[in-house]
Design a protein around this motif. Structure first.
Motif, short mmCIF file in Angstrom:
data_model
loop_
_atom_site.label_atom_id
_atom_site.label_comp_id
_atom_site.label_asym_id
_atom_site.label_seq_id
_atom_site.Cartn_x
_atom_site.Cartn_y
_atom_site.Cartn_z
N ILE A 70 11.95 16.98 -25.76
CA ILE A 70 12.65 15.82 -26.29
C ILE A 70 11.97 15.54 -27.63
O ILE A 70 10.76 15.37 -27.70
CB ILE A 70 12.63 14.63 -25.31
N GLN A 86 26.52 23.83 -27.49
CA GLN A 86 25.61 23.09 -26.61
C GLN A 86 26.25 22.77 -25.27
O GLN A 86 25.59 22.82 -24.23
CB GLN A 86 25.16 21.81 -27.31
N THR A 110 21.96 23.02 -20.87
CA THR A 110 22.42 21.66 -21.17
C THR A 110 22.74 20.95 -19.86
O THR A 110 23.63 21.37 -19.11
CB THR A 110 23.66 21.70 -22.08
N ARG A 132 20.95 11.28 -17.57
CA ARG A 132 20.88 11.37 -19.02
C ARG A 132 21.24 12.78 -19.46
O ARG A 132 21.10 13.75 -18.70
CB ARG A 132 19.49 11.02 -19.53
N ILE A 180 20.39 16.05 -21.52
CA ILE A 180 19.28 16.76 -22.13
C ILE A 180 19.78 18.16 -22.47
O ILE A 180 20.36 18.84 -21.63
CB ILE A 180 18.02 16.78 -21.24
N ARG A 227 18.08 19.60 -30.01
CA ARG A 227 18.93 18.45 -30.24
C ARG A 227 18.05 17.24 -30.59
O ARG A 227 16.98 17.07 -30.01
CB ARG A 227 19.70 18.18 -28.94
N GLN A 287 20.11 12.65 -27.20
CA GLN A 287 19.92 13.00 -25.79
C GLN A 287 20.25 11.71 -25.01
O GLN A 287 19.36 11.03 -24.51
CB GLN A 287 18.49 13.46 -25.52
#
Lengths: 374, 159
Positions: free
Chosen positions: A275, A327, A333, A353, A355, A359, A364
Protein backbone atom coordinates in the motif's frame (compact mmCIF):
# COMPACT_ATOMS: atom_id res chain seq x y z
CA UNK A 1 37.96 42.47 -7.36
CA UNK A 2 38.01 38.80 -8.38
CA UNK A 3 35.13 36.50 -7.52
CA UNK A 4 37.27 34.48 -5.12
CA UNK A 5 38.20 37.63 -3.21
CA UNK A 6 34.59 37.95 -2.09
CA UNK A 7 34.10 34.40 -0.88
CA UNK A 8 35.16 31.10 -2.37
CA UNK A 9 31.67 29.60 -2.13
CA UNK A 10 30.03 32.37 -4.19
CA UNK A 11 31.56 30.83 -7.25
CA UNK A 12 30.31 29.40 -10.51
CA UNK A 13 32.13 26.09 -9.83
CA UNK A 14 30.09 25.62 -6.66
CA UNK A 15 26.90 26.81 -8.33
CA UNK A 16 27.47 24.49 -11.29
CA UNK A 17 27.88 21.37 -9.14
CA UNK A 18 24.89 22.15 -6.97
CA UNK A 19 22.91 23.15 -10.05
CA UNK A 20 23.72 19.85 -11.72
CA UNK A 21 22.57 17.93 -8.65
CA UNK A 22 19.37 19.98 -8.42
CA UNK A 23 18.75 19.53 -12.14
CA UNK A 24 18.82 15.77 -11.62
CA UNK A 25 16.70 15.78 -8.45
CA UNK A 26 14.05 18.14 -9.84
CA UNK A 27 13.81 16.15 -13.06
CA UNK A 28 13.32 12.96 -11.03
CA UNK A 29 10.69 14.70 -8.88
CA UNK A 30 8.92 16.01 -11.96
CA UNK A 31 8.77 12.66 -13.75
CA UNK A 32 7.71 10.68 -10.68
CA UNK A 33 5.16 13.36 -9.81
CA UNK A 34 3.79 13.32 -13.34
CA UNK A 35 3.49 9.54 -13.13
CA UNK A 36 1.46 9.87 -9.93
CA UNK A 37 -0.72 12.57 -11.50
CA UNK A 38 -1.45 10.38 -14.52
CA UNK A 39 -2.14 7.39 -12.28
CA UNK A 40 -4.83 9.42 -10.53
CA UNK A 41 -6.03 11.47 -13.50
CA UNK A 42 -5.41 9.41 -16.65
CA UNK A 43 -4.78 11.56 -19.73
CA UNK A 44 -2.96 11.44 -23.05
CA UNK A 45 -3.96 7.76 -23.42
CA UNK A 46 -2.14 6.76 -20.25
CA UNK A 47 -3.42 3.55 -18.63
CA UNK A 48 -2.02 2.53 -15.26
CA UNK A 49 -0.35 -0.86 -15.69
CA UNK A 50 -0.78 -3.51 -13.00
CA UNK A 51 2.84 -4.58 -13.29
CA UNK A 52 5.44 -4.22 -11.96
CA UNK A 53 3.61 -4.48 -8.66
CA UNK A 54 5.84 -2.04 -6.80
CA UNK A 55 6.35 0.61 -9.48
CA UNK A 56 4.12 3.20 -7.83
CA UNK A 57 5.70 2.44 -4.47
CA UNK A 58 9.16 3.00 -5.91
CA UNK A 59 8.31 6.15 -7.81
CA UNK A 60 6.54 7.86 -4.91
CA UNK A 61 9.17 6.83 -2.39
CA UNK A 62 11.78 8.29 -4.72
CA UNK A 63 9.63 11.40 -5.32
CA UNK A 64 9.40 12.30 -1.65
CA UNK A 65 12.94 11.24 -0.71
CA UNK A 66 14.42 13.18 -3.63
CA UNK A 67 12.36 16.23 -2.77
CA UNK A 68 13.60 16.21 0.81
CA UNK A 69 17.17 15.60 -0.35
CA UNK A 70 16.82 18.69 -2.56
CA UNK A 71 16.07 21.05 0.35
CA UNK A 72 19.67 21.50 1.59
CA UNK A 73 20.96 21.47 -1.98
CA UNK A 74 18.60 24.30 -2.92
CA UNK A 75 19.57 26.44 0.08
CA UNK A 76 23.26 25.88 -0.69
CA UNK A 77 22.77 26.70 -4.38
CA UNK A 78 20.85 29.89 -3.61
CA UNK A 79 23.59 30.89 -1.18
CA UNK A 80 26.28 30.31 -3.79
CA UNK A 81 24.56 32.64 -6.27
CA UNK A 82 23.10 35.11 -3.75
CA UNK A 83 25.46 38.00 -4.69
CA UNK A 84 24.16 37.81 -8.27
CA UNK A 85 20.81 39.04 -6.97
CA UNK A 86 22.46 42.43 -6.47
CA UNK A 87 24.52 42.61 -9.69
CA UNK A 88 24.69 46.03 -11.28
CA UNK A 89 23.45 46.94 -13.76
CA UNK A 90 20.65 44.44 -13.15
CA UNK A 91 20.22 43.76 -16.88
CA UNK A 92 22.69 44.24 -19.71
CA UNK A 93 20.66 43.27 -22.76
CA UNK A 94 17.25 42.02 -23.75
CA UNK A 95 18.50 38.42 -23.68
CA UNK A 96 19.93 38.96 -20.22
CA UNK A 97 16.64 40.48 -19.06
CA UNK A 98 14.70 37.46 -20.33
CA UNK A 99 17.13 35.09 -18.66
CA UNK A 100 16.99 36.93 -15.35
CA UNK A 101 13.21 37.27 -15.49
CA UNK A 102 12.85 33.51 -15.86
CA UNK A 103 15.08 32.89 -12.84
CA UNK A 104 12.18 34.09 -10.69
CA UNK A 105 9.75 31.25 -11.56
CA UNK A 106 12.66 28.84 -11.16
CA UNK A 107 13.60 29.97 -7.66
CA UNK A 108 10.09 30.79 -6.45
CA UNK A 109 8.77 27.56 -7.98
CA UNK A 110 11.52 25.44 -6.45
CA UNK A 111 10.92 26.88 -2.99
CA UNK A 112 7.14 26.55 -3.43
CA UNK A 113 7.34 22.91 -4.54
CA UNK A 114 9.66 21.84 -1.75
CA UNK A 115 7.72 23.71 0.94
CA UNK A 116 4.27 22.55 -0.13
CA UNK A 117 5.49 19.01 -0.72
CA UNK A 118 7.06 18.86 2.73
CA UNK A 119 3.93 20.31 4.34
CA UNK A 120 1.71 17.86 2.46
CA UNK A 121 3.51 14.75 3.69
CA UNK A 122 2.91 16.07 7.21
CA UNK A 123 -0.79 16.74 6.42
CA UNK A 124 -0.19 20.46 7.10
CA UNK A 125 -2.13 22.81 4.85
CA UNK A 126 -1.57 26.45 5.87
CA UNK A 127 -2.96 27.70 2.54
CA UNK A 128 -6.33 28.07 0.85
CA UNK A 129 -5.81 26.17 -2.39
CA UNK A 130 -6.05 22.61 -3.62
CA UNK A 131 -2.58 21.19 -2.98
CA UNK A 132 -2.35 18.57 -5.77
CA UNK A 133 -3.54 21.00 -8.43
CA UNK A 134 -1.21 23.85 -7.46
CA UNK A 135 1.75 21.51 -6.91
CA UNK A 136 1.10 20.12 -10.41
CA UNK A 137 0.90 23.55 -12.03
CA UNK A 138 3.98 24.84 -10.23
CA UNK A 139 5.87 21.70 -11.27
CA UNK A 140 5.29 22.40 -14.98
CA UNK A 141 6.25 26.06 -14.59
CA UNK A 142 9.37 25.21 -12.60
CA UNK A 143 10.59 22.44 -14.90
CA UNK A 144 10.11 24.79 -17.84
CA UNK A 145 12.07 27.54 -16.10
CA UNK A 146 14.72 24.93 -15.26
CA UNK A 147 15.03 24.02 -18.95
CA UNK A 148 15.56 27.70 -19.81
CA UNK A 149 18.15 28.05 -17.05
CA UNK A 150 20.02 24.93 -18.16
CA UNK A 151 20.14 26.28 -21.70
CA UNK A 152 21.24 29.73 -20.55
CA UNK A 153 23.98 28.36 -18.32
CA UNK A 154 25.04 25.47 -20.59
CA UNK A 155 28.41 26.87 -21.62
CA UNK A 156 29.20 28.38 -18.22
CA UNK A 157 28.32 25.15 -16.43
CA UNK A 158 30.31 22.92 -18.77
CA UNK A 159 33.34 25.12 -18.23
CA UNK A 160 32.83 25.26 -14.47
CA UNK A 161 32.50 21.48 -14.18
CA UNK A 162 35.91 20.89 -15.68
CA UNK A 163 38.35 19.80 -13.03
CA UNK A 164 40.78 22.67 -13.60
CA UNK A 165 38.53 25.55 -14.45
CA UNK A 166 40.18 28.38 -12.54
CA UNK A 167 40.36 31.39 -14.87
CA UNK A 168 43.90 31.93 -16.12
CA UNK A 169 44.02 35.51 -14.85
CA UNK A 170 42.95 34.59 -11.33
CA UNK A 171 45.41 33.48 -8.70
CA UNK A 172 43.58 32.13 -5.72
CA UNK A 173 44.91 30.79 -2.44
CA UNK A 174 44.80 27.02 -2.01
CA UNK A 175 42.45 27.52 0.93
CA UNK A 176 39.78 28.86 -1.44
CA UNK A 177 39.60 25.57 -3.32
CA UNK A 178 39.49 23.73 -0.01
CA UNK A 179 36.67 25.97 1.21
CA UNK A 180 34.66 25.30 -1.96
CA UNK A 181 35.07 21.57 -1.53
CA UNK A 182 34.11 21.78 2.13
CA UNK A 183 31.02 23.81 1.29
CA UNK A 184 29.95 21.20 -1.25
CA UNK A 185 30.62 18.42 1.25
CA UNK A 186 28.44 20.30 3.73
CA UNK A 187 25.57 20.64 1.26
CA UNK A 188 25.68 17.03 0.08
CA UNK A 189 26.28 15.80 3.63
CA UNK A 190 23.18 17.60 4.92
CA UNK A 191 21.25 16.17 1.97
CA UNK A 192 22.41 12.66 2.88
CA UNK A 193 21.55 13.26 6.55
CA UNK A 194 17.90 14.19 6.01
CA UNK A 195 17.54 11.41 3.43
CA UNK A 196 18.93 8.68 5.70
CA UNK A 197 16.74 9.81 8.60
CA UNK A 198 13.64 10.16 6.41
CA UNK A 199 13.59 7.42 3.82
CA UNK A 200 12.78 4.68 6.34
CA UNK A 201 9.07 5.40 5.90
CA UNK A 202 9.26 3.47 2.63
CA UNK A 203 12.66 1.70 2.74
CA UNK A 204 12.29 -0.99 5.40
CA UNK A 205 16.00 -1.52 6.21
CA UNK A 206 16.09 2.08 7.48
CA UNK A 207 12.74 2.10 9.28
CA UNK A 208 14.41 2.34 12.69
CA UNK A 209 16.17 5.50 11.51
CA UNK A 210 12.98 7.16 10.24
CA UNK A 211 13.23 9.92 12.86
CA UNK A 212 12.23 12.76 10.53
CA UNK A 213 9.38 10.89 8.82
CA UNK A 214 5.76 11.78 9.52
CA UNK A 215 4.89 8.08 9.23
CA UNK A 216 6.51 4.79 10.17
CA UNK A 217 5.55 1.72 8.17
CA UNK A 218 5.29 -0.36 11.37
CA UNK A 219 3.13 2.06 13.34
CA UNK A 220 -0.65 2.25 13.21
CA UNK A 221 -3.75 0.12 13.46
CA UNK A 222 -2.85 -3.54 12.69
CA UNK A 223 0.79 -2.48 12.52
CA UNK A 224 0.76 -0.08 9.59
CA UNK A 225 -0.27 3.53 8.94
CA UNK A 226 -3.78 4.74 8.27
CA UNK A 227 -4.39 7.45 5.71
CA UNK A 228 -7.99 8.41 6.56
CA UNK A 229 -9.63 6.98 9.67
CA UNK A 230 -13.18 5.61 9.71
CA UNK A 231 -14.16 8.34 12.16
CA UNK A 232 -12.73 11.18 10.05
CA UNK A 233 -14.37 9.66 6.95
CA UNK A 234 -17.79 9.42 8.60
CA UNK A 235 -18.34 5.72 7.86
CA UNK A 236 -18.38 4.05 11.28
CA UNK A 237 -22.08 3.16 11.43
CA UNK A 238 -22.46 2.36 7.72
CA UNK A 239 -19.42 0.09 7.59
CA UNK A 240 -20.52 -1.81 10.71
CA UNK A 241 -24.14 -2.21 9.71
CA UNK A 242 -25.44 -5.82 9.83
CA UNK A 243 -27.31 -5.01 6.60
CA UNK A 244 -24.02 -4.60 4.71
CA UNK A 245 -24.16 -5.67 1.06
CA UNK A 246 -21.55 -5.49 -1.69
CA UNK A 247 -23.39 -4.80 -4.93
CA UNK A 248 -21.92 -5.54 -8.37
CA UNK A 249 -23.87 -3.61 -11.01
CA UNK A 250 -23.45 -1.57 -14.18
CA UNK A 251 -22.60 -3.14 -17.51
CA UNK A 252 -23.24 -6.74 -16.39
CA UNK A 253 -25.43 -9.65 -17.45
CA UNK A 254 -26.76 -10.00 -13.89
CA UNK A 255 -26.49 -7.75 -10.85
CA UNK A 256 -25.05 -9.37 -7.76
CA UNK A 257 -25.39 -8.63 -4.06
CA UNK A 258 -23.35 -10.25 -1.28
CA UNK A 259 -23.53 -10.15 2.47
CA UNK A 260 -20.22 -10.23 4.30
CA UNK A 261 -20.68 -13.95 5.08
CA UNK A 262 -21.43 -14.64 1.42
CA UNK A 263 -18.23 -12.82 0.42
CA UNK A 264 -16.28 -14.90 2.92
CA UNK A 265 -17.79 -18.06 1.41
CA UNK A 266 -16.52 -17.21 -2.09
CA UNK A 267 -13.12 -18.55 -3.24
CA UNK A 268 -10.47 -16.56 -1.38
CA UNK A 269 -7.14 -15.51 -2.81
CA UNK A 270 -4.11 -14.06 -1.03
CA UNK A 271 -1.53 -11.67 -2.42
CA UNK A 272 1.35 -9.70 -0.94
CA UNK A 273 0.92 -6.17 -2.20
CA UNK A 274 2.22 -2.79 -1.13
CA UNK A 275 0.00 0.00 0.00
CA UNK A 276 1.83 3.04 -1.32
CA UNK A 277 0.84 6.50 -0.28
CA UNK A 278 1.39 9.49 -2.53
CA UNK A 279 2.86 11.11 0.60
CA UNK A 280 5.83 8.77 0.42
CA UNK A 281 5.24 6.04 2.98
CA UNK A 282 4.59 2.48 1.90
CA UNK A 283 4.37 -1.01 3.34
CA UNK A 284 3.77 -4.50 1.97
CA UNK A 285 1.06 -6.64 3.52
CA UNK A 286 -0.52 -10.02 2.89
CA UNK A 287 -4.10 -9.38 1.77
CA UNK A 288 -6.84 -11.99 1.43
CA UNK A 289 -10.20 -11.64 -0.28
CA UNK A 290 -12.19 -12.16 -3.45
CA UNK A 291 -10.57 -11.59 -6.83
CA UNK A 292 -12.23 -8.76 -8.71
CA UNK A 293 -12.00 -10.70 -11.95
CA UNK A 294 -13.97 -13.57 -10.31
CA UNK A 295 -16.72 -11.14 -9.32
CA UNK A 296 -16.79 -9.67 -12.83
CA UNK A 297 -17.02 -13.15 -14.33
CA UNK A 298 -19.84 -14.12 -11.96
CA UNK A 299 -21.72 -11.00 -13.02
CA UNK A 300 -21.18 -11.81 -16.70
CA UNK A 301 -19.08 -8.72 -17.42
CA UNK A 302 -17.12 -8.45 -20.67
CA UNK A 303 -13.56 -9.72 -20.70
CA UNK A 304 -12.21 -6.19 -21.23
CA UNK A 305 -14.46 -4.57 -18.63
CA UNK A 306 -13.19 -1.89 -16.28
CA UNK A 307 -14.92 -0.85 -13.08
CA UNK A 308 -15.58 1.94 -10.63
CA UNK A 309 -15.36 1.07 -6.95
CA UNK A 310 -17.56 3.07 -4.58
CA UNK A 311 -17.06 3.63 -0.87
CA UNK A 312 -19.45 4.40 1.97
CA UNK A 313 -17.60 7.70 2.38
CA UNK A 314 -20.23 10.42 2.01
CA UNK A 315 -17.79 12.94 0.47
CA UNK A 316 -14.25 13.51 -0.63
CA UNK A 317 -12.26 13.18 -3.83
CA UNK A 318 -11.44 9.55 -3.20
CA UNK A 319 -14.87 8.13 -2.31
CA UNK A 320 -14.77 6.40 -5.71
CA UNK A 321 -11.88 5.02 -7.75
CA UNK A 322 -11.62 3.75 -11.28
CA UNK A 323 -10.02 0.38 -11.95
CA UNK A 324 -8.82 0.05 -15.55
CA UNK A 325 -9.13 -3.24 -17.43
CA UNK A 326 -5.49 -4.23 -16.75
CA UNK A 327 -5.99 -3.91 -13.03
CA UNK A 328 -9.55 -5.24 -12.95
CA UNK A 329 -8.46 -8.52 -14.51
CA UNK A 330 -5.14 -8.87 -12.70
CA UNK A 331 -5.12 -12.06 -10.58
CA UNK A 332 -3.91 -10.08 -7.54
CA UNK A 333 -6.59 -7.38 -7.62
CA UNK A 334 -8.74 -8.14 -4.61
CA UNK A 335 -11.74 -6.97 -2.70
CA UNK A 336 -9.88 -7.75 0.47
CA UNK A 337 -11.51 -8.91 3.69
CA UNK A 338 -8.35 -9.68 5.65
CA UNK A 339 -4.84 -8.36 6.14
CA UNK A 340 -2.08 -10.57 7.53
CA UNK A 341 -4.69 -13.22 8.41
CA UNK A 342 -6.93 -10.90 10.45
CA UNK A 343 -10.22 -9.28 9.46
CA UNK A 344 -9.63 -5.73 8.28
CA UNK A 345 -9.79 -3.15 11.05
CA UNK A 346 -12.37 -0.44 10.57
CA UNK A 347 -9.62 2.10 9.86
CA UNK A 348 -8.23 -0.14 7.11
CA UNK A 349 -11.55 -0.52 5.31
CA UNK A 350 -13.70 -3.10 7.12
CA UNK A 351 -15.71 -4.88 5.87
CA UNK A 352 -14.15 -4.79 2.40
CA UNK A 353 -11.51 -2.76 0.59
CA UNK A 354 -9.93 -2.67 -2.81
CA UNK A 355 -6.28 -3.68 -3.03
CA UNK A 356 -4.55 -3.92 -6.39
CA UNK A 357 -0.97 -3.98 -7.68
CA UNK A 358 0.87 -0.79 -8.64
CA UNK A 359 -1.76 1.64 -7.50
CA UNK A 360 -1.81 4.88 -5.45
CA UNK A 361 -2.88 4.27 -1.86
CA UNK A 362 -5.69 6.85 -2.12
CA UNK A 363 -7.16 4.73 -4.93
CA UNK A 364 -7.12 1.54 -2.83
CA UNK A 365 -10.68 2.39 -1.84
CA UNK A 366 -11.79 1.47 1.68
CA UNK A 367 -15.28 0.59 2.98
CA UNK A 368 -16.37 -0.64 -0.46
CA UNK A 369 -20.13 -0.85 -0.99
CA UNK A 370 -20.36 -1.23 -4.77
CA UNK A 371 -18.50 -2.26 -7.89
CA UNK A 372 -19.94 -0.58 -10.96
CA UNK A 373 -18.82 -2.39 -14.11
CA UNK A 374 -18.13 -0.40 -17.29
CA UNK B 1 30.10 38.58 -17.10
CA UNK B 2 31.08 38.99 -20.74
CA UNK B 3 28.96 39.98 -23.72
CA UNK B 4 28.65 36.37 -24.81
CA UNK B 5 26.90 35.43 -21.58
CA UNK B 6 24.27 38.15 -22.04
CA UNK B 7 23.52 37.61 -25.72
CA UNK B 8 20.99 35.47 -27.59
CA UNK B 9 23.33 32.46 -27.55
CA UNK B 10 22.23 29.03 -28.86
CA UNK B 11 21.90 27.49 -25.39
CA UNK B 12 19.48 30.19 -24.25
CA UNK B 13 17.41 29.91 -27.42
CA UNK B 14 17.17 26.11 -27.15
CA UNK B 15 16.33 26.47 -23.46
CA UNK B 16 13.54 28.90 -24.26
CA UNK B 17 12.25 26.64 -27.05
CA UNK B 18 11.98 23.71 -24.62
CA UNK B 19 11.17 25.55 -21.42
CA UNK B 20 8.47 28.00 -22.47
CA UNK B 21 6.07 25.29 -23.77
CA UNK B 22 6.57 23.35 -20.52
CA UNK B 23 5.80 26.47 -18.51
CA UNK B 24 2.76 27.06 -20.70
CA UNK B 25 1.26 23.71 -19.64
CA UNK B 26 1.20 24.84 -16.01
CA UNK B 27 0.01 28.35 -16.82
CA UNK B 28 -2.73 27.05 -19.14
CA UNK B 29 -4.03 24.83 -16.35
CA UNK B 30 -4.71 27.97 -14.31
CA UNK B 31 -7.03 29.12 -17.08
CA UNK B 32 -9.00 25.86 -17.15
CA UNK B 33 -9.89 25.92 -13.43
CA UNK B 34 -9.40 29.49 -12.24
CA UNK B 35 -10.45 30.48 -8.76
CA UNK B 36 -9.38 33.96 -7.66
CA UNK B 37 -9.29 33.12 -3.93
CA UNK B 38 -7.16 30.06 -4.61
CA UNK B 39 -4.90 32.06 -6.89
CA UNK B 40 -4.35 34.75 -4.27
CA UNK B 41 -3.33 32.12 -1.73
CA UNK B 42 -1.08 30.45 -4.30
CA UNK B 43 0.56 33.76 -5.20
CA UNK B 44 1.14 34.57 -1.53
CA UNK B 45 3.07 31.32 -0.98
CA UNK B 46 4.78 31.39 -4.40
CA UNK B 47 6.13 34.92 -4.08
CA UNK B 48 6.35 34.82 -0.29
CA UNK B 49 8.73 31.86 -0.24
CA UNK B 50 11.16 33.66 -2.54
CA UNK B 51 10.98 36.89 -0.55
CA UNK B 52 11.39 34.99 2.72
CA UNK B 53 14.58 33.44 1.41
CA UNK B 54 16.08 36.55 -0.15
CA UNK B 55 15.12 38.99 2.61
CA UNK B 56 15.45 36.86 5.73
CA UNK B 57 17.08 33.43 5.33
CA UNK B 58 20.06 34.51 3.21
CA UNK B 59 20.80 37.67 5.26
CA UNK B 60 20.64 35.64 8.47
CA UNK B 61 23.09 33.16 6.93
CA UNK B 62 25.36 36.08 6.02
CA UNK B 63 25.20 37.42 9.58
CA UNK B 64 26.04 33.99 10.99
CA UNK B 65 29.02 33.84 8.65
CA UNK B 66 30.14 37.33 9.64
CA UNK B 67 29.63 37.22 13.38
CA UNK B 68 30.16 33.54 14.14
CA UNK B 69 32.19 31.71 11.51
CA UNK B 70 34.66 34.54 10.87
CA UNK B 71 35.41 34.78 14.58
CA UNK B 72 36.33 31.18 15.27
CA UNK B 73 39.74 29.60 14.53
CA UNK B 74 40.06 28.89 10.83
CA UNK B 75 40.37 25.17 11.29
CA UNK B 76 36.99 24.98 13.06
CA UNK B 77 35.17 27.11 10.49
CA UNK B 78 34.12 24.45 7.98
CA UNK B 79 33.05 21.82 10.55
CA UNK B 80 31.12 24.45 12.50
CA UNK B 81 29.45 25.70 9.31
CA UNK B 82 28.49 22.12 8.46
CA UNK B 83 27.04 21.52 11.92
CA UNK B 84 25.05 24.75 11.89
CA UNK B 85 23.77 24.14 8.36
CA UNK B 86 22.74 20.55 9.13
CA UNK B 87 21.01 21.73 12.31
CA UNK B 88 19.05 24.40 10.47
CA UNK B 89 18.08 22.00 7.68
CA UNK B 90 17.03 19.27 10.11
CA UNK B 91 14.83 21.67 12.05
CA UNK B 92 13.33 23.03 8.83
CA UNK B 93 12.55 19.55 7.50
CA UNK B 94 11.06 18.46 10.82
CA UNK B 95 9.28 21.74 11.58
CA UNK B 96 5.71 20.49 10.82
CA UNK B 97 6.36 17.45 13.02
CA UNK B 98 7.94 19.49 15.80
CA UNK B 99 4.88 21.73 15.80
CA UNK B 100 2.54 18.73 15.51
CA UNK B 101 0.55 20.29 12.67
CA UNK B 102 -0.53 16.99 11.10
CA UNK B 103 -1.43 15.38 14.41
CA UNK B 104 -3.54 18.40 15.34
CA UNK B 105 -5.42 18.14 12.05
CA UNK B 106 -6.27 14.45 12.45
CA UNK B 107 -6.21 13.81 16.21
CA UNK B 108 -7.93 10.41 15.81
CA UNK B 109 -5.14 9.09 13.58
CA UNK B 110 -2.34 7.88 15.82
CA UNK B 111 -0.19 6.86 12.85
CA UNK B 112 0.38 10.50 11.83
CA UNK B 113 3.55 11.98 13.35
CA UNK B 114 3.77 9.15 15.88
CA UNK B 115 7.15 10.05 17.42
CA UNK B 116 8.42 12.41 20.06
CA UNK B 117 9.96 14.69 17.46
CA UNK B 118 11.86 16.86 19.94
CA UNK B 119 13.90 13.80 20.89
CA UNK B 120 14.03 12.62 17.27
CA UNK B 121 15.36 15.94 15.97
CA UNK B 122 17.82 16.23 18.87
CA UNK B 123 19.13 12.78 17.92
CA UNK B 124 19.64 13.71 14.26
CA UNK B 125 21.26 17.02 15.23
CA UNK B 126 23.55 15.17 17.64
CA UNK B 127 24.63 12.87 14.79
CA UNK B 128 25.39 15.94 12.65
CA UNK B 129 27.46 17.57 15.41
CA UNK B 130 29.27 14.30 16.10
CA UNK B 131 30.17 14.01 12.41
CA UNK B 132 31.36 17.63 12.42
CA UNK B 133 33.44 17.01 15.56
CA UNK B 134 34.99 14.01 13.83
CA UNK B 135 35.77 16.21 10.82
CA UNK B 136 37.44 18.75 13.10
CA UNK B 137 39.39 16.02 14.87
CA UNK B 138 40.71 14.67 11.59
CA UNK B 139 41.66 18.19 10.45
CA UNK B 140 43.54 18.87 13.69
CA UNK B 141 45.45 15.57 13.49
CA UNK B 142 46.37 16.22 9.86
CA UNK B 143 47.58 19.72 10.63
CA UNK B 144 49.76 18.52 13.49
CA UNK B 145 51.19 15.77 11.34
CA UNK B 146 52.00 18.26 8.58
CA UNK B 147 53.51 20.66 11.10
CA UNK B 148 55.76 17.91 12.39
CA UNK B 149 56.77 17.09 8.85
CA UNK B 150 57.70 20.74 8.35
CA UNK B 151 55.08 21.57 5.75
CA UNK B 152 52.75 24.57 5.88
CA UNK B 153 49.39 24.02 7.56
CA UNK B 154 46.88 23.52 4.80
CA UNK B 155 44.04 25.32 6.51
CA UNK B 156 45.95 28.18 8.07
CA UNK B 157 45.09 30.78 5.42
CA UNK B 158 42.03 32.86 5.91
CA UNK B 159 39.62 32.38 3.08
Amino acid sequence: MTPVAVSPVHDERVAARLGLALGVTFTICFLTGLYSHLAQHPAWGFVLPARPVGLYRLTQGVHVATGIASIPLLFAKLWSVYPQLFQWPPVRSVAHAVERLLVFPLVAGAIFLLFTGLANIHLWYPWHFDFPRMHYRAAWITIGALAVHVGAKWTTTRHALRRDSTPADVTEPAAAAVDRRQFLWTAFGASALVTVFGIGETFRPLTRLALLSPRRPDTGTQGFPVNATAQDSGVISLAQSPDYRLVVSGNVARELSFTLDELRALPQHSATLPISCVEGWSVSKRWTGVRMRDLLAMAGAASHASARVESFQPSGSYRTADVDHFQAHDPDTLLALQVDGEPLALDHGFPCRLIAPNRPGVMQTKWVKAVVVR
Amino acid sequence: MNDRSTSWRPGLIVGLAIGLPLMAVGIADFATHFDSAEFRSFARFYVGGDILHDAIVAPVAALVGLFVLRRVPTITRAPLRAALFATAITIAVAWPALRGYGRARVPHNASVQPLDYTTAVATVVAVAWAASALWLGVAVVRRRRRSREGSQPVLSNDS
